[in-house]
Design a protein around this motif. Sequence first.
Motif, PDB file in Angstrom:
ATOM      1  N   ASN A 153      51.226   6.327 -23.906  1.00  0.00           N
ATOM      2  CA  ASN A 153      49.848   6.672 -23.548  1.00  0.00           C
ATOM      3  C   ASN A 153      48.846   5.777 -24.262  1.00  0.00           C
ATOM      4  OD1 ASN A 153      50.732   8.710 -21.889  1.00  0.00           O
ATOM      5  ND2 ASN A 153      50.329  10.355 -23.336  1.00  0.00           N
ATOM      6  N   SER A 156      44.496   6.306 -15.494  1.00  0.00           N
ATOM      7  CA  SER A 156      44.869   7.648 -15.934  1.00  0.00           C
ATOM      8  C   SER A 156      44.865   8.623 -14.762  1.00  0.00           C
ATOM      9  CB  SER A 156      43.909   8.124 -17.027  1.00  0.00           C
ATOM     10  OG  SER A 156      44.220   9.427 -17.441  1.00  0.00           O
ATOM     11  N   VAL A 205      40.891  10.261 -22.404  1.00  0.00           N
ATOM     12  CA  VAL A 205      40.989   9.010 -21.653  1.00  0.00           C
ATOM     13  C   VAL A 205      40.004   7.975 -22.182  1.00  0.00           C
ATOM     14  CG1 VAL A 205      40.758   7.991 -19.348  1.00  0.00           C
ATOM     15  CG2 VAL A 205      41.774  10.261 -19.611  1.00  0.00           C
TER      16      VAL A 205
END
Length: 406
Positions: A36, A57, A245
Amino acid sequence: MDDPARGFRFGALAHRNFRLFFLGQGVSLIGTWMQNIAQGWLVLELTNSPFYVGLVSALGSLGVLLLTIYGGILADRTDKHRLVVLTQSLSMLPALGLAALVWTKTVTAWHVAALAGLLGVVNAFDVPARQALIVELVGKEDLMSAIALNSSAFNAARVIGPAVAGAVIGALGVGICFFLNGVSYLAVIAGLLAMRLPRYERRPGGASAWAGLREVVAFIRSDRRVSTVVVLMGLFSIFGFPYLVMMPVFARDVLHRGAAGYGVMMTSVGIGALVGALGVALLGRQIPKGPTLIAAGGSFGVLLVAFALSKVYLLSVALLALTGGAMIVNNALANTTIQTLVPDALRGRLMGFYAFVFVGLAPLGSLEVGTLAERIGTPAAVALGGAVTTLALAIAAWRVPELRRT
């Protein structure tokens, strides 16, 4: 179901099958968090655009948005254990593919987006099956303990993964993060294969998928507590959780830190979340679910606004820890509330629906925060999301008194 091992303090860890799942999942989640971090940093370097960070994302959750309700229906009709082994095996492929593309210096933003989308499709079937499998590993009596311990593993990985990724990206580049994530799936696959479970007995063919969906929707509408939690988690997924994000943008453009600073920020979220999850695991049934969910959700929104307005790095790191703690307490209690109330026959479908709002709506949230960040700035976009979640929680607490009494 295996016999409980009396020496363990936490109820769910008394079950051998859950211990295997818990340990394997813990290793795999460290790899997931490394990916991630690497993915967000790679997209920012390739495009220099907060919008594209949010877009990639979003594509990673698009498959969940489109397919996870069907994934829940499938989980109710098939061997959940075998399904999770399959989905975890398939999840290795995008990670190893990204590693190869980075190492051969051929990676582009569309490669990252396409492989994120592929992983999202796999997750659409993995998430509801994995969530519904937990009760088969521990039984309803230890379900709350299992959910809290899973959250603890997730957030311990959130602490370790970003810290390792930040250091590794600076020293060796992003490719190694993707490779290590691919390899980490072997741990959870090995744990799943080592389980001793009763032979699966296929149920007689039931109603159509559409009828199964109508049945779970009718159940959600019949209980205001369940419907309120589902709506709240949908709003949090769109307006609250996408702040994660934007962490690469906060790290580089707002707080003027590099990859290592980005890793510390994500690690801080994980530390707070880990403390919150362990608190839920330790206190267990002593926690009043409804009031605590309301308090944690409201605190999350307020803390998110404070973080968005901060320009001081150390203050931001501290606020992220508090935000992470409030977020995970809210999430763990929402999951526990729903799983406690749902009948076993609807569990897979309801967890598919829950994954739809919790994970599947994330693309809308990522696009929302990315688009707003381009137009009004990243801090203002995240602060607006925090304000919306706080308002939604206040309205729910006022209009649904039965949730306060849960």
